[in-house]
Design a protein around this motif. Structure first.
Motif, PDB file in Angstrom:
ATOM      1  N   VAL A  75       0.816  -1.217   0.000  1.00 21.07           N
ATOM      2  CA  VAL A  75       0.000   0.000   0.000  1.00 21.07           C
ATOM      3  C   VAL A  75       0.849   1.266   0.000  1.00 21.07           C
ATOM      4  CG1 VAL A  75      -1.934  -1.125   1.125  1.00 21.07           C
ATOM      5  CG2 VAL A  75      -0.168  -0.042   2.524  1.00 21.07           C
ATOM      6  N   SER A  76       2.153   1.131   0.166  1.00 17.58           N
ATOM      7  CA  SER A  76       3.051   2.284   0.144  1.00 17.58           C
ATOM      8  C   SER A  76       4.344   1.910  -0.557  1.00 17.58           C
ATOM      9  CB  SER A  76       3.346   2.784   1.562  1.00 17.58           C
ATOM     10  OG  SER A  76       3.952   1.768   2.329  1.00 17.58           O
ATOM     11  N   ALA A  77       5.055   2.933  -1.027  1.00 19.62           N
ATOM     12  CA  ALA A  77       6.305   2.708  -1.746  1.00 19.62           C
ATOM     13  C   ALA A  77       7.385   2.197  -0.804  1.00 19.62           C
ATOM     14  CB  ALA A  77       6.756   3.995  -2.421  1.00 19.62           C
ATOM     15  N   ASP A  78       8.133   1.210  -1.243  1.00 17.04           N
ATOM     16  CA  ASP A  78       9.282   0.675  -0.513  1.00 17.04           C
ATOM     17  C   ASP A  78      10.304   0.245  -1.546  1.00 17.04           C
ATOM     18  OD1 ASP A  78      11.206  -0.626   0.933  1.00 17.04           O
ATOM     19  OD2 ASP A  78       9.821  -1.939   2.015  1.00 17.04           O
ATOM     20  N   ILE A  79      11.272   1.098  -1.797  1.00 17.88           N
ATOM     21  CA  ILE A  79      12.209   0.872  -2.892  1.00 17.88           C
ATOM     22  C   ILE A  79      12.979  -0.436  -2.745  1.00 17.88           C
ATOM     23  CG2 ILE A  79      14.166   2.108  -1.877  1.00 17.88           C
ATOM     24  CD1 ILE A  79      14.693   3.265  -4.698  1.00 17.88           C
ATOM     25  N   THR A  80      13.156  -0.907  -1.514  1.00 16.97           N
ATOM     26  CA  THR A  80      13.909  -2.155  -1.312  1.00 16.97           C
ATOM     27  C   THR A  80      13.064  -3.388  -1.611  1.00 16.97           C
ATOM     28  OG1 THR A  80      13.325  -2.182   1.039  1.00 16.97           O
ATOM     29  CG2 THR A  80      15.396  -1.100   0.421  1.00 16.97           C
ATOM     30  N   ALA A  81      11.738  -3.249  -1.605  1.00 10.11           N
ATOM     31  CA  ALA A  81      10.863  -4.395  -1.863  1.00 10.11           C
ATOM     32  C   ALA A  81      10.176  -4.315  -3.219  1.00 10.11           C
ATOM     33  CB  ALA A  81       9.805  -4.490  -0.763  1.00 10.11           C
ATOM     34  N   ALA A 148      21.931   0.855  -7.750  1.00 12.62           N
ATOM     35  CA  ALA A 148      21.360  -0.475  -7.943  1.00 12.62           C
ATOM     36  C   ALA A 148      20.922  -1.014  -6.593  1.00 12.62           C
ATOM     37  CB  ALA A 148      22.375  -1.413  -8.609  1.00 12.62           C
ATOM     38  N   SER A 149      20.177  -2.124  -6.637  1.00 15.27           N
ATOM     39  CA  SER A 149      19.718  -2.762  -5.404  1.00 15.27           C
ATOM     40  C   SER A 149      20.910  -3.006  -4.470  1.00 15.27           C
ATOM     41  CB  SER A 149      19.046  -4.098  -5.739  1.00 15.27           C
ATOM     42  OG  SER A 149      18.580  -4.727  -4.577  1.00 15.27           O
ATOM     43  N   PRO A 150      20.799  -2.667  -3.177  1.00 16.61           N
ATOM     44  CA  PRO A 150      19.607  -2.324  -2.379  1.00 16.61           C
ATOM     45  C   PRO A 150      19.229  -0.847  -2.408  1.00 16.61           C
ATOM     46  CG  PRO A 150      21.483  -2.483  -0.927  1.00 16.61           C
ATOM     47  CD  PRO A 150      21.994  -2.826  -2.306  1.00 16.61           C
TER      48      PRO A 150
END
Length: 399
Positions: A75-81, A148-150
């Motif tokens: 329901v919300s932004a989470d760049i790591t997921a 890049a990730s993470p």
């Protein structure tokens, strides 16, 4: 009142790397293109309550934009997921409109991934962001270094890093647009994560024998360790104050008998630091003397608990150190304000009002006169004892 500086960035269908042309549909993919209107700056003292004025980003500034889709059920932004989808890089250029006015826009470009600087040697077509109809979260950062990730940034002293995120942006073809497969996206405001530190050198009229000051080195130590890291769009980490930085520009001030003095821009960005004493070192040369003068206060510090914030470097703030030669002393002052605080704010109609104006201390001047081979006389400037000021509580004007 807490103040912050933001960089405003909008997306539009102008300012592209190539002339805008109709883009044939690729399924339901839509091309997203970006330009920018300016940088937000605080109002000048006479209108502190007014909305901030806008300043333009400097020509040559680079920006990287990344598109993400939410993880299932999020329901919300989470760049790591969330799922990374696409990215592109841009540079600020200045174009001339048909009516002759200048406008700065973002143009797609290739960059050096390590520095974020434009890579002019790379002749490949810059990447585009083309997305299928759906909702996306867009992240932007400047300079346009690779990430890049993470999805953590690593920022050094001397880098004007800023970032932002805009969420839940619907992308879809739209036949009401001139080009249904191109879309404007408002990315909002990029927020600066570092502080700006300036050094100004002045000479009062009673020191008129000084015609030239060459600044050879400016160094801050006992400041934040470099680099600092953080997840994109979050505050940079503040570790131990065991770092230093000596990358400030150096140059020459001149004080002619007639006309205005010449100066140079001696400022740079530094990482945010926690409130603690720190060290300043300056090496200067006066009138081409054979000997340099070292100006190093014992410490930049105060024991007043209510003024400890002045010893921190806070994001979006401008810290101006002014060293003034006046008769038999050098005085060191510190002004703190918004990022756009003018170096000579008290004599300027632009720039913010300082939140703090502090006399840090002074050195005694040791002046002697030598005669060179041509018979000309000039003073040799040295420094004696450093005296810390006890007036922090009198000079400070924190809002």
């Amino acid at each position: 009142m807490k103040k912050a500086l933001f960089i405003l960035l909008l997306a539009a269908a102008t300012g592209c790397h190539k002339k805008s042309e109709f883009v044939a549909p690729e399924g339901d993919r839509v091309a997203v293109e970006f330009v920018l209107p300016g940088v937000f700056a605080s109002a000048k003292p006479a209108s502190r309550a007014d909305a901030p004025a806008a300043e333009e980003l400097a020509v040559g500034t680079t920006v990287r934009v990344l598109a993400f889709q939410r993880a299932a059920g999020a329901v919300s932004a989470d760049i790591t997921a969330d799922k990374f989808v696409a990215e592109a890089t841009y540079v600020v250029v200045e174009n001339t409109k048909d009516d002759g006015t200048k406008v700065r826009v973002l143009e797609a470009c290739n960059v050096n991934p390590a520095t974020g600087a434009v890579d002019n040697a790379n002749t490949a077509d810059p990447a585009q962001i083309r997305l299928r109809a759906d909702k996306y979260d867009f992240y932007a950062l400047t300079p346009a270094t690779a990430i890049a990730s993470p999805w953590e940034v690593s920022v050094n002293h001397g880098v004007d890093h800023a970032s932002c995120v805009v969420t839940d942006v619907a992308i879809a073809p739209n036949t009401s647009r001139p080009d249904p497969y191109k879309q404007e996206v408002d990315l909002g405001m990029l927020m600066r994560k570092c502080a700006k530190v300036s050094f100004v050198f002045k000479r009062k009229s009673e020191s008129s024998s000084i015609k030239k000051i060459e600044i050879k080195k400016v160094k801050l130590s006992k400041i934040a360790h470099s680099p600092a890291t953080a997840k994109l769009c979050e505050a940079l980490s503040i570790g131990a104050n065991d770092g230093s930085y000596d990358g400030f520009p150096v140059g020459v001030y001149t004080f002619p008998d007639t006309g205005d003095p010449t100066t140079f821009a001696c400022f740079d960005e530094v990482l945010p630091k926690s409130s603690a004493s720190y060290q300043l070192e300056v090496t200067a040369n006066f009138n081409d003397s054979k000997d340099d003068t070292d100006l190093t206060p014992a410490s930049i510090t105060t024991d007043k608990a209510e003024y400890q914030d002045v010893l921190a470097f806070q994001p979006n703030k401008h810290y101006i150190f002014t060293i003034t030669l006046k008769g038999n002393s050098f005085t060191l002052t510190l002004d703190v304000g918004d990022w756009n605080l003018a170096d000579d704010w008290d004599n300027s109609s632009v720039g913010g009002w300082p939140e703090a104006s502090v006399e840090v201390g002074q050195w005694d001047v040791v002046e002697s006169w030598d005669t060179d081979m041509g018979g000309n006389t000039f003073p040799t400037i040295g420094v004696g004892d450093w005296t810390s000021s006890f007036n922090w509580n009198l000079d400070l004007g924190v809002e």
